[in-house]
Design a protein around this motif. Structure first.
Motif, mmCIF file in Angstrom:
data_model
loop_
_atom_site.group_PDB
_atom_site.id
_atom_site.type_symbol
_atom_site.label_atom_id
_atom_site.label_comp_id
_atom_site.label_asym_id
_atom_site.label_seq_id
_atom_site.Cartn_x
_atom_site.Cartn_y
_atom_site.Cartn_z
ATOM 1 N N ASN A 48 -33.990 25.883 36.171
ATOM 2 C CA ASN A 48 -34.771 26.412 35.063
ATOM 3 C C ASN A 48 -35.101 27.877 35.309
ATOM 4 O O ASN A 48 -35.903 28.203 36.187
ATOM 5 N N LEU A 49 -34.505 28.757 34.521
ATOM 6 C CA LEU A 49 -34.753 30.197 34.628
ATOM 7 C C LEU A 49 -35.377 30.771 33.369
ATOM 8 O O LEU A 49 -35.253 31.964 33.101
ATOM 9 N N CYS A 50 -36.080 29.947 32.589
ATOM 10 C CA CYS A 50 -36.631 30.477 31.346
ATOM 11 C C CYS A 50 -38.039 29.986 31.062
ATOM 12 O O CYS A 50 -38.514 30.069 29.929
ATOM 13 N N ALA A 51 -38.763 29.502 32.073
ATOM 14 C CA ALA A 51 -40.149 29.081 31.878
ATOM 15 C C ALA A 51 -41.101 30.177 32.345
ATOM 16 O O ALA A 51 -40.736 31.032 33.165
ATOM 17 N N ASN A 52 -42.334 30.129 31.844
ATOM 18 C CA ASN A 52 -43.377 31.048 32.277
ATOM 19 C C ASN A 52 -44.107 30.534 33.524
ATOM 20 O O ASN A 52 -45.206 30.981 33.833
ATOM 21 N N ASN A 53 -43.471 29.633 34.220
ATOM 22 C CA ASN A 53 -44.060 28.939 35.368
ATOM 23 C C ASN A 53 -43.904 29.791 36.633
ATOM 24 O O ASN A 53 -43.325 29.367 37.631
ATOM 25 N N TYR A 54 -44.442 31.001 36.618
ATOM 26 C CA TYR A 54 -44.143 31.999 37.639
ATOM 27 C C TYR A 54 -44.498 31.556 39.053
ATOM 28 O O TYR A 54 -43.749 31.826 40.004
ATOM 29 N N LEU A 55 -45.621 30.903 39.234
ATOM 30 C CA LEU A 55 -46.048 30.497 40.576
ATOM 31 C C LEU A 55 -45.606 29.079 40.928
ATOM 32 O O LEU A 55 -45.926 28.571 42.009
ATOM 33 N N GLY A 56 -44.873 28.442 40.020
ATOM 34 C CA GLY A 56 -44.374 27.101 40.297
ATOM 35 C C GLY A 56 -45.461 26.041 40.330
ATOM 36 O O GLY A 56 -45.333 25.031 41.028
ATOM 37 N N ALA A 337 -26.122 38.304 18.738
ATOM 38 C CA ALA A 337 -26.863 37.049 18.798
ATOM 39 C C ALA A 337 -25.955 35.855 19.055
ATOM 40 O O ALA A 337 -26.277 34.972 19.855
ATOM 41 N N SER A 338 -24.815 35.807 18.379
ATOM 42 C CA SER A 338 -23.895 34.684 18.580
ATOM 43 C C SER A 338 -23.370 34.655 20.003
ATOM 44 O O SER A 338 -23.230 33.583 20.617
ATOM 45 N N LEU A 339 -23.084 35.835 20.541
ATOM 46 C CA LEU A 339 -22.582 35.912 21.912
ATOM 47 C C LEU A 339 -23.646 35.462 22.907
ATOM 48 O O LEU A 339 -23.349 34.773 23.889
ATOM 49 N N ALA A 340 -24.899 35.825 22.655
ATOM 50 C CA ALA A 340 -25.983 35.393 23.535
ATOM 51 C C ALA A 340 -26.129 33.873 23.501
ATOM 52 O O ALA A 340 -26.335 33.229 24.534
ATOM 53 N N GLY A 341 -26.013 33.297 22.302
ATOM 54 C CA GLY A 341 -26.070 31.853 22.193
ATOM 55 C C GLY A 341 -24.928 31.168 22.925
ATOM 56 O O GLY A 341 -25.114 30.142 23.578
ATOM 57 N N GLU A 342 -23.726 31.746 22.815
ATOM 58 C CA GLU A 342 -22.565 31.197 23.522
ATOM 59 C C GLU A 342 -22.771 31.282 25.029
ATOM 60 O O GLU A 342 -22.432 30.346 25.779
ATOM 61 N N MET A 343 -23.335 32.383 25.484
ATOM 62 C CA MET A 343 -23.579 32.560 26.913
ATOM 63 C C MET A 343 -24.571 31.522 27.427
ATOM 64 O O MET A 343 -24.369 30.918 28.491
ATOM 65 N N SER A 344 -25.628 31.288 26.657
ATOM 66 C CA SER A 344 -26.617 30.299 27.048
ATOM 67 C C SER A 344 -25.996 28.915 27.182
ATOM 68 O O SER A 344 -26.256 28.188 28.150
ATOM 69 N N GLY A 345 -25.136 28.533 26.216
ATOM 70 C CA GLY A 345 -24.488 27.232 26.268
ATOM 71 C C GLY A 345 -23.555 27.085 27.455
ATOM 72 O O GLY A 345 -23.515 26.038 28.111
ATOM 73 N N ARG A 346 -22.792 28.138 27.748
ATOM 74 C CA ARG A 346 -21.867 28.069 28.881
ATOM 75 C C ARG A 346 -22.611 28.022 30.216
ATOM 76 O O ARG A 346 -22.155 27.378 31.164
ATOM 77 N N LEU A 347 -23.742 28.700 30.285
ATOM 78 C CA LEU A 347 -24.536 28.640 31.514
ATOM 79 C C LEU A 347 -25.124 27.248 31.713
ATOM 80 O O LEU A 347 -25.180 26.742 32.840
ATOM 81 N N LEU A 348 -25.550 26.608 30.617
ATOM 82 C CA LEU A 348 -26.078 25.253 30.740
ATOM 83 C C LEU A 348 -25.001 24.306 31.252
ATOM 84 O O LEU A 348 -25.281 23.393 32.046
ATOM 85 N N ALA A 349 -23.766 24.520 30.823
ATOM 86 C CA ALA A 349 -22.663 23.689 31.313
ATOM 87 C C ALA A 349 -22.462 23.867 32.814
ATOM 88 O O ALA A 349 -21.886 22.992 33.469
ATOM 89 N N ASP A 380 -30.938 30.142 47.894
ATOM 90 C CA ASP A 380 -29.706 29.499 47.433
ATOM 91 C C ASP A 380 -29.726 29.286 45.922
ATOM 92 O O ASP A 380 -28.681 29.377 45.266
ATOM 93 N N ASP A 381 -30.899 28.991 45.369
ATOM 94 C CA ASP A 381 -31.005 28.831 43.914
ATOM 95 C C ASP A 381 -30.663 30.139 43.208
ATOM 96 O O ASP A 381 -29.895 30.151 42.233
ATOM 97 N N ILE A 382 -31.241 31.227 43.706
ATOM 98 C CA ILE A 382 -30.998 32.532 43.075
ATOM 99 C C ILE A 382 -29.512 32.882 43.163
ATOM 100 O O ILE A 382 -28.905 33.341 42.177
ATOM 101 N N ASP A 383 -28.921 32.656 44.316
ATOM 102 C CA ASP A 383 -27.498 32.977 44.490
ATOM 103 C C ASP A 383 -26.626 32.126 43.577
ATOM 104 O O ASP A 383 -25.630 32.614 43.021
ATOM 105 N N GLN A 384 -26.980 30.856 43.420
ATOM 106 C CA GLN A 384 -26.220 29.973 42.531
ATOM 107 C C GLN A 384 -26.316 30.450 41.089
ATOM 108 O O GLN A 384 -25.327 30.437 40.344
ATOM 109 N N ALA A 385 -27.500 30.898 40.691
ATOM 110 C CA ALA A 385 -27.680 31.400 39.337
ATOM 111 C C ALA A 385 -26.841 32.647 39.095
ATOM 112 O O ALA A 385 -26.181 32.787 38.059
ATOM 113 N N VAL A 386 -26.852 33.570 40.038
ATOM 114 C CA VAL A 386 -26.060 34.791 39.899
ATOM 115 C C VAL A 386 -24.580 34.454 39.801
ATOM 116 O O VAL A 386 -23.843 35.014 38.973
ATOM 117 N N GLU A 387 -24.134 33.542 40.631
ATOM 118 C CA GLU A 387 -22.727 33.141 40.613
ATOM 119 C C GLU A 387 -22.323 32.607 39.243
ATOM 120 O O GLU A 387 -21.256 32.944 38.711
#
Length: 400
Positions: A48-56, A337-349, A380-387
């Motif tokens: 999850n990289l889109c919550a306001n849960n900054y301190l976990g 906007a369409s490209l951003a939506g496509e990117m979000s979907g591919r990242l979820l996959a 490792d989470d951050i690195d996986q996200a960047v990858e």
């Protein structure tokens, strides 16, 4: 217009939103909020990289236990507004603790920070007054200003020269009281307001200063006390609005912290306070526990800073255009906007949960993926996200 025509126009509007690639999908989460979550639709666990849960803290056992204890002691809900029979000793305790944390006389709780911003302007200012607002302020500030009869001036975001010019215009027009209002952190862009300089400009015009610190409370400045503490202007800022719904645990509830007289007047006149149910007991217990963890949360804030730095540096090195600076909000700029939506979907996959932001949340042509770091993520989470971002960015030809 006939009733049938009304519904036809509603459907046409919805079709236009879809055709423009601006449709906002709500994905269902079937687990507690956290650095990793489980979603519906077949995904097992996604980062999850889109919550306001900054301190976990959203799933922290101390908050859950405190909420349960508070509900066992006080019941499920208040079934009343505060001035009738809806004020608990726990409401006042949380208000006192928030004020002490932020260095103000007192604070007043609302159902959400949106309601706090919706009630502050109309209560404190009238037709002989003026509000000078940053052009990128949160929608709740914009709506709150619309409810007020004060004159309205807008300055280019973070432009102190324009702020000075708008304050001059407000004073030249003969306004009695003038209030400068800014976001402490601009949530769509990830920039922190230069509050010290804003206060200096305001001083030249004898203006009041208000800051919405929703994305700063708990994580920005010494002890997480927000942008006034970061810029050493706690005693100069007149009004702080903020939330329990982000770093302090992610539950519901907003508040205003200010001088005693201002808080007292808000209790008497702020319509969202007078006509809304009091915060439920569970939110009070969880809020107090979240505030305690935030007070003692230097280790979490340091980890959050390390995660943000690691992600930003790796993404910049990969060639992505990023917005923001010095904050765990790190928008990845896409444009279309369409490209951003496509990117979000591919990242979820690829098991990375992010959300595309497009109009009307951001301007046309400025769509983005707004990422938000979490202190509970490991290296490792951050690195996986960047990858995953790099792989999808290359597929969509956003980077080479």
């Amino acid at each position: 217009m006939s009733r049938d025509m009304f519904y036809e126009e509603v459907e046409a509007t919805l079709d236009g939103i879809r055709d423009d690639g601006l449709w906002k999908h709500e994905r269902e989460i079937v687990s507690p909020q956290g650095p990793w979550v489980s979603t519906g639709g077949g995904a097992e666990r996604v980062m999850n990289l889109c919550a306001n849960n900054y301190l976990g803290l959203a799933d922290h056992p101390d908050l859950v236990a405190a909420a349960e204890q508070s509900m066992a002691e006080y019941g499920y809900g208040m079934a009343s507004v505060r001035f009738i029979c809806g004020t608990l000793d726990a409401h006042r305790e949380l208000e006192h603790q928030l004020a002490d944390y932020l260095g103000t006389d007192d604070s007043i709780l609302f159902a959400a920070c949106f309601d706090a911003n919706g009630g502050v302007f109309e209560t404190l200012l009238g037709p002989d007054d003026a509000i000078v607002s940053d052009s990128l302020n949160h929608a709740s500030i914009i709506d709150g200003i619309r409810l007020c009869k004060a004159s309205r001036y807008r300055y280019e975001s973070r432009n102190l020269t324009d702020l000075d010019a708008q304050l001059t215009a407000a004073r030249d027009a003969g306004n009695r009281r003038v209030l400068v209002v800014t976001d402490g952190v601009f949530s769509m862009d990830g920039y922190i307001a230069d509050l010290a300089s804003i206060c200096e400009v305001a001083d030249r015009h004898d203006a009041l200063v208000m800051v919405d610190d929703a994305h700063a409370t708990g994580i920005v400045g010494p002890g997480g006390r927000g942008t006034p503490a970061l810029h050493d202007v706690v005693d100069r800022v007149d009004i702080v609005t903020s939330t329990l719904g982000k770093a302090l645990g992610g539950g519901m509830g907003g508040f205003i912290a200010a001088r005693q007289s201002v808080v007292d007047l808000l209790r008497q006149r702020a319509r969202p306070y007078l006509f809304s149910n009091a915060l439920a007991p569970a939110l009070l217990g969880g809020g107090l526990a979240g505030l305690t963890l935030a007070r003692d949360g230097d280790d979490r804030r340091q980890q959050l800073t390390r995660n943000a730095r690691r992600f930003r540096e790796a993404m910049a090195n990969a060639g992505f255009e990023l917005s923001g600076e010095g904050h765990p909000i790190i928008p990845v700029m896409v444009g279309d906007a369409s490209l951003a939506g496509e990117m979000s979907g591919r990242l979820l996959a690829r098991n990375i949960y992010v959300t595309a932001f497009s109009f009307p949340v951001v301007p046309h042509g400025a769509a983005r993926i707004r990422t938000q770091m979490n202190a509970a993520h490991a290296d490792d989470d951050i690195d996986q996200a960047v990858e995953a971002f790099v792989a999808v960015g290359r597929e969509l030809e956003l980077i080479s």
